[in-house]
Design a protein around this motif. Structure first.
Motif, PDB file in Angstrom:
ATOM      1  N   MET A 122       0.803  -1.190   0.000  1.00  0.00           N
ATOM      2  CA  MET A 122       0.000   0.000   0.000  1.00  0.00           C
ATOM      3  C   MET A 122       0.848   1.257   0.000  1.00  0.00           C
ATOM      4  O   MET A 122       0.422   2.308   0.414  1.00  0.00           O
ATOM      5  N   SER A 123       2.043   1.152  -0.451  1.00  0.00           N
ATOM      6  CA  SER A 123       2.948   2.282  -0.520  1.00  0.00           C
ATOM      7  C   SER A 123       2.340   3.379  -1.374  1.00  0.00           C
ATOM      8  O   SER A 123       1.732   3.124  -2.397  1.00  0.00           O
ATOM      9  N   LEU A 133      -2.189  10.171   4.050  1.00  0.00           N
ATOM     10  CA  LEU A 133      -2.899  10.536   5.269  1.00  0.00           C
ATOM     11  C   LEU A 133      -2.978  12.051   5.226  1.00  0.00           C
ATOM     12  O   LEU A 133      -1.945  12.723   5.104  1.00  0.00           O
ATOM     13  N   THR A 134      -4.179  12.592   5.252  1.00  0.00           N
ATOM     14  CA  THR A 134      -4.321  14.040   5.252  1.00  0.00           C
ATOM     15  C   THR A 134      -4.727  14.504   6.636  1.00  0.00           C
ATOM     16  O   THR A 134      -5.434  13.807   7.369  1.00  0.00           O
ATOM     17  N   ALA A 154       5.712   9.058  13.483  1.00  0.00           N
ATOM     18  CA  ALA A 154       5.143   7.811  12.979  1.00  0.00           C
ATOM     19  C   ALA A 154       5.230   7.698  11.460  1.00  0.00           C
ATOM     20  O   ALA A 154       5.416   6.610  10.929  1.00  0.00           O
ATOM     21  N   PHE A 155       5.098   8.833  10.759  1.00  0.00           N
ATOM     22  CA  PHE A 155       4.967   8.800   9.306  1.00  0.00           C
ATOM     23  C   PHE A 155       6.147   9.404   8.549  1.00  0.00           C
ATOM     24  O   PHE A 155       6.159   9.387   7.324  1.00  0.00           O
ATOM     25  N   VAL A 179       2.023   7.451   3.315  1.00  0.00           N
ATOM     26  CA  VAL A 179       2.079   6.303   4.217  1.00  0.00           C
ATOM     27  C   VAL A 179       2.825   5.193   3.498  1.00  0.00           C
ATOM     28  O   VAL A 179       2.375   4.700   2.469  1.00  0.00           O
ATOM     29  N   GLY A 180       3.979   4.809   4.038  1.00  0.00           N
ATOM     30  CA  GLY A 180       4.845   3.866   3.356  1.00  0.00           C
ATOM     31  C   GLY A 180       4.554   2.408   3.601  1.00  0.00           C
ATOM     32  O   GLY A 180       5.024   1.544   2.882  1.00  0.00           O
TER      33      GLY A 180
END
Length: 115
Positions: free
Chosen positions: A1-2, A6-7, A28-29, A52-53
């Motif tokens: 899901m790379s 996230l907004t 975290a991100f 989001v990696g």
């Protein structure tokens, strides 16, 4: 899901408060792809975006940070990213959960962060 996003939307407070919230989520991100700046002027709403990696990001553990005023934070993205963001913010600030809305593949959650 790379490559998913996230907004973040921060209302209330000032640009420095929005930057404090963004720095907490960076634990975290990683660095925000878009972030509020000092020159945002008298905005009442500040936005940021994170890439989001991983499919299941881990909550960050930022130091508790002071805010100058209460701010309302809305995060939107995959359920795992929104959960991670909520856990990270809850660890960094005094929070009140204001609810969430789920769609097919995205979720939105709103928190009130208090000074």
């Amino acid at each position: 899901m790379s490559g998913t996003q996230l907004t973040l939307t921060v209302s209330g407070g000032n640009a420095a408060d929005a930057q404090t919230v963004v720095r907490a989520l960076e634990s975290a991100f990683g660095p925000a792809a878009e972030s509020p700046g000092d020159d945002d002027g008298p905005s009442t709403v500040h936005t940021a975006a994170f890439t989001v990696g991983t499919e299941n990001p881990e909550p960050g553990h930022p130091a508790r940070s002071p805010l100058s005023a209460p701010v309302t934070v809305t995060v939107q993205g995959t359920p795992a990213a929104v959960r991670c963001a909520g856990d990270t913010l809850t660890g960094a600030f005094t929070t009140q959960d204001r609810g969430s809305v789920s769609g097919d593949q995205e979720q939105e959650r709103q928190l009130l962060l208090e000074p």
